[in-house]
Design a protein around this motif. Structure first.
Motif: not given
Length: 427
Positions: A65-66, A100-101, A259-262, A268-269
């Protein structure tokens, strides 16, 4: 093997006792870095402060998540680290939004496809043999397997981007995304041209700034951020951060890219790496880093010029960035041979295809050299003249055998140079 264990901190002794095999590799790699010239354009030497954050307890935390919107409890501290990284990243690049993930530059690039494209849709990007990247539609990459890639190249005479070809292909194919950037482009890119063309054909304009983003951070070259919908980059090249990726974009596309990254592309980052990015972004906002970025370019230009004087021709006639691409055909050596001869003499560089290369990629007719590492070590333009002499001697007269007389001679001179400008100086 080096006896300098202090570089790895007070806990190194415990690691050395428990796992001498890996401890030995860590020390040997430090010796390797210190003992030769590191001229790989996509490498740099992260600061001890960055490496400290990488080796921290933040590595333990799962934080899908963020910040403020995690799928796990106990994220209060890692939320702080990510928020600091985001604020520093947007400030450094004057961007509206950052993520930055991404675990790498390729991961950041994958997010662009996920945000803006459906399988089978068309991307227009630079061809790999002319300086592009695998993730820009190469057939061996997901990008070429899942999407329709149309590629532009360079003009045969100037060896710079063929902007007329770019225009013609964009108007013919009406791509969903137009990409600028790559892995072996010595010259500045006309971002305004690409912006106008993308607007004309209704495309998203994406800049892959993996190689040159550190020069942008240091205000040494123009920024693509005001022109692009999204800019992806790695953090471990000129930027001199941890081995990872990131992206910045306009506010309009922030939600789609997040949303495309996570959760689309990653789970998990890596929170320890995000903390290290935050440290790196702070470093890049200093006057010292700006001076460094300017020196990287000055060194690259001098190295390109000096190699050219030895008959190792720089493509495009030189460079505006941190790297130069050189044609070895005039000295009768392949890129593959040049790479192993240089390595035998203590010089690390890579073979690289040149535009319209007659050789196969695993042989290549060129080499790529970069100045981020040697500039980090404090070397200047006068040292670049010396390095060019050493490369030319090793490549033209040397041998793949480290015991060869020329290889030994060059290695001795390399050793003397790096002793004066050490990597990770001992306290």
């Amino acid at each position: 093997m080096s006896t300098d264990q202090t570089f790895y901190g007070s806990d190194f002794g415990a690691l050395s006792s428990f796992d001498p095999d890996i401890a030995g590799v860590l020390l040997s790699e430090l010796d390797r870095i210190r003992g030769g010239l590191q001229l790989i354009a996509s490498e740099n030497m992260s600061s001890p402060e960055v490496l400290t954050a990488l080796g921290s307890t933040l590595s333990n935390k799962y934080a899908e998540g963020y910040p403020g919107r995690r799928y796990y409890g106990g994220c209060s501290e890692v939320d702080k680290a990510e928020q600091i990284a985001l604020e520093r990243c947007t400030a450094l690049f004057d961007a509206e939004h950052a993520n930055v993930q991404p675990h790498s530059g390729a991961s950041a690039n994958q997010a662009v496809y996920g945000a803006f494209m459906k399988p089978g849709e068309t991307i227009l990007a630079m061809s790999l043999p002319h300086g592009g990247h695998l993730t820009h539609g190469s057939k061996v990459s997901f990008s070429g397997k899942w999407f329709n890639a149309v590629h532009y190249g360079v003009d045969k005479e100037t060896e710079n981007i063929d902007y007329d070809q770019v225009t013609a292909l964009a108007r013919e194919h009406r791509p969903k995304v137009i990409c600028a950037g790559g892995s072996a482009i010595p010259r500045l890119i006309d971002f305004e041209f690409f912006r106008n063309l993308a607007d004309e054909v209704g495309a998203i304009f994406w800049v892959d700034a993996a190689h040159f983003i550190g020069l942008v951070a240091g205000r040494a070259i123009p920024s693509p951020v005001p022109w692009a919908d999204v800019v992806t980059f790695t953090t471990h090249k000129v930027l001199r951060g941890p081995r990872s990726g990131a992206l910045v974009c306009t506010a309009e596309h922030a939600a789609a890219l997040d949303k495309a990254v996570f959760p689309m592309m990653q789970g998990g980052p890596q929170m320890h790496t995000i903390a290290a990015k935050a440290v790196n972004f702070k470093e890049c906002a200093t006057p010292e880093y700006a001076a460094y970025a300017t020196q990287v370019i000055a060194n690259a230009r001098q190295l390109a010029t000096s190699l050219g004087e030895h008959g190792i021709r720089p493509t495009t006639g030189g460079t505006d960035t941190h790297l130069s691409l050189h044609d070895l055909q005039g000295v009768g050596v392949t890129g593959a041979d040049a790479e192993v001869r240089a390595d035998a003499a203590g010089i690390v560089l890579n073979k690289n295809a040149i535009p319209f290369d007659p050789q196969k990629p695993n042989v290549a007719s060129g080499i790529r050299v970069g100045t981020p590492c040697v500039t980090t070590q404090g070397m200047g333009t006068s040292e670049m003249v010396t390095i060019a002499d050493l490369i030319a001697t090793a490549v033209i007269k040397g041998d793949a055998d480290p015991g060869h007389a020329v290889s030994q001679q060059v290695r001795a001179e390399v050793s003397e140079l790096v002793t004066r400008f050490p990597a990770y100086p001992r306290p």
